[in-house]
Design a protein around this motif. Sequence first.
Motif, PDB file in Angstrom:
ATOM      1  N   LEU A  64       0.749  -1.452  -0.087  1.00  0.00           N
ATOM      2  CA  LEU A  64       0.242  -0.192  -0.206  1.00  0.00           C
ATOM      3  C   LEU A  64       0.918   1.123  -0.115  1.00  0.00           C
ATOM      4  O   LEU A  64       0.758   2.074  -0.769  1.00  0.00           O
ATOM      5  N   GLY A  65       2.371   1.303   0.758  1.00  0.00           N
ATOM      6  CA  GLY A  65       2.850   2.357   1.471  1.00  0.00           C
ATOM      7  C   GLY A  65       3.586   1.993   0.021  1.00  0.00           C
ATOM      8  O   GLY A  65       3.948   3.461  -0.807  1.00  0.00           O
ATOM      9  N   GLY A 119      10.870  12.193  -4.439  1.00  0.00           N
ATOM     10  CA  GLY A 119       8.783  11.774  -4.078  1.00  0.00           C
ATOM     11  C   GLY A 119       9.306  10.977  -3.367  1.00  0.00           C
ATOM     12  O   GLY A 119       8.354  10.523  -2.683  1.00  0.00           O
ATOM     13  N   PHE A 120      10.191   9.989  -3.835  1.00  0.00           N
ATOM     14  CA  PHE A 120      10.171   8.365  -2.869  1.00  0.00           C
ATOM     15  C   PHE A 120      10.492   8.841  -1.868  1.00  0.00           C
ATOM     16  O   PHE A 120      10.145   7.389  -0.854  1.00  0.00           O
ATOM     17  N   THR A 131      -0.835  14.015   7.888  1.00  0.00           N
ATOM     18  CA  THR A 131      -1.838  12.862   7.992  1.00  0.00           C
ATOM     19  C   THR A 131      -1.741  11.872   9.464  1.00  0.00           C
ATOM     20  O   THR A 131      -2.485  10.642   8.982  1.00  0.00           O
ATOM     21  N   ASN A 132      -0.179  11.757   9.711  1.00  0.00           N
ATOM     22  CA  ASN A 132       0.120  10.435   9.383  1.00  0.00           C
ATOM     23  C   ASN A 132      -0.782   9.535   9.026  1.00  0.00           C
ATOM     24  O   ASN A 132      -0.649   8.337   9.441  1.00  0.00           O
ATOM     25  N   GLY A 133      -0.571   9.442   7.618  1.00  0.00           N
ATOM     26  CA  GLY A 133      -0.298   8.386   6.481  1.00  0.00           C
ATOM     27  C   GLY A 133      -1.939   7.882   6.594  1.00  0.00           C
ATOM     28  O   GLY A 133      -2.580   6.641   5.960  1.00  0.00           O
ATOM     29  N   GLY A 134      -2.942   8.683   7.078  1.00  0.00           N
ATOM     30  CA  GLY A 134      -4.338   8.615   7.305  1.00  0.00           C
ATOM     31  C   GLY A 134      -5.243   9.493   5.781  1.00  0.00           C
ATOM     32  O   GLY A 134      -4.309  10.581   5.580  1.00  0.00           O
ATOM     33  N   THR A 140      -2.457   7.763   2.986  1.00  0.00           N
ATOM     34  CA  THR A 140      -1.711   9.156   2.712  1.00  0.00           C
ATOM     35  C   THR A 140       0.139   8.238   3.259  1.00  0.00           C
ATOM     36  O   THR A 140       1.525   8.244   2.951  1.00  0.00           O
ATOM     37  N   THR A 141      -0.380   6.764   3.462  1.00  0.00           N
ATOM     38  CA  THR A 141       1.314   6.380   4.217  1.00  0.00           C
ATOM     39  C   THR A 141       2.045   5.485   2.598  1.00  0.00           C
ATOM     40  O   THR A 141       1.632   5.322   1.744  1.00  0.00           O
TER      41      THR A 141
END
Length: 324
Positions: A98-99, A257-258, A268-271, A276-277
């Motif tokens: 997902l990341g 970007g990576f 967002t802390n990935g949320g 956004t992870t």
Amino acid sequence: MSDDRGETLAGQNPASVPLTLGNARQRPSRTDGLLAEMYRNRWAYVFLAVPVLVLTVFWLGPIIYSFVLAFLRYRPQGSEWVGLANFRATLSDYRFGLGLRNTLVYTVGVVGLGLVLSLGMSAMIFRLKSTKLQVFFKAAYYLPSVASAAVMSLVWLWLYEPAFGLLNYILTRVGLQPVLWLANPRTALPSLMLMSLAGGQGASVVLLTAAMGSVPPELYEAASIDGASEKRQFFSVTLPLVVPTILYLVIMGTINGFQVFTNVYMMTNGGPGNATTTVVYNIYRWAFDSFNFGRASAEAVFLFLILVVVSYAQYRGLGREVEY
């Protein structure tokens, strides 16, 4: 001529005397010459030693150690060799996939759209007749990149604020519904991309404008005589001759970007819902939330290998010699 002890006879040119065992011993060896050269440049080595030491301790050393950690189950009281277990666990973890998907979407969008925007803005700035105006616009586009990513994240948090943010205020003033920019899984990642596109093109504009200034004006004069329009001159003269600069921007933009992390962590802390992870945010969570440095290092090694392959493919695709 010379005797067996290497002594020349009186009246003879020493350069014409054959080499003997005696005078061969007197000639400095290659090692002696190298040591003498190092001694002459000793102060240069002294001044270079400090940055080399800092680079080794704080950059090269941690990189090598992270490769070692990827094969260990790290514990403060003693690490255990686990072979490829961390790599297998990473490949079977859905959050890594997902990341990686979110990172690819973010990188392709920011690098691709950012390059198009930078080329358009650079072409408009380059055609300005006034040098002062060119300097003003280049400085205006470059200034946001001077601010730290943490500061820019705080500014954009206010812009995206659902109830009192500037963007939703503008939308409501024109009769549109407010948007949950960072709270909606569909808009969270595009919102982070919009932030990067709006404030991250300054360096690209400066480099592309400089590259356009290096194109010989005779080529534009010849194209004008042949009846080429400004649009045709841009695509047939300007664009092919700034490909080396485009290659540099594409490779560096892809690497950056990576490695996107700060705005994800701050905003967002990935949320929400891992929308956004990214890969680097996953590495951070494994290392400093779960204290599993082996898994974090394994993901970092995968990220390194992906960047090497992608950068090589970009170089093979865009790397070419440019002749004026």
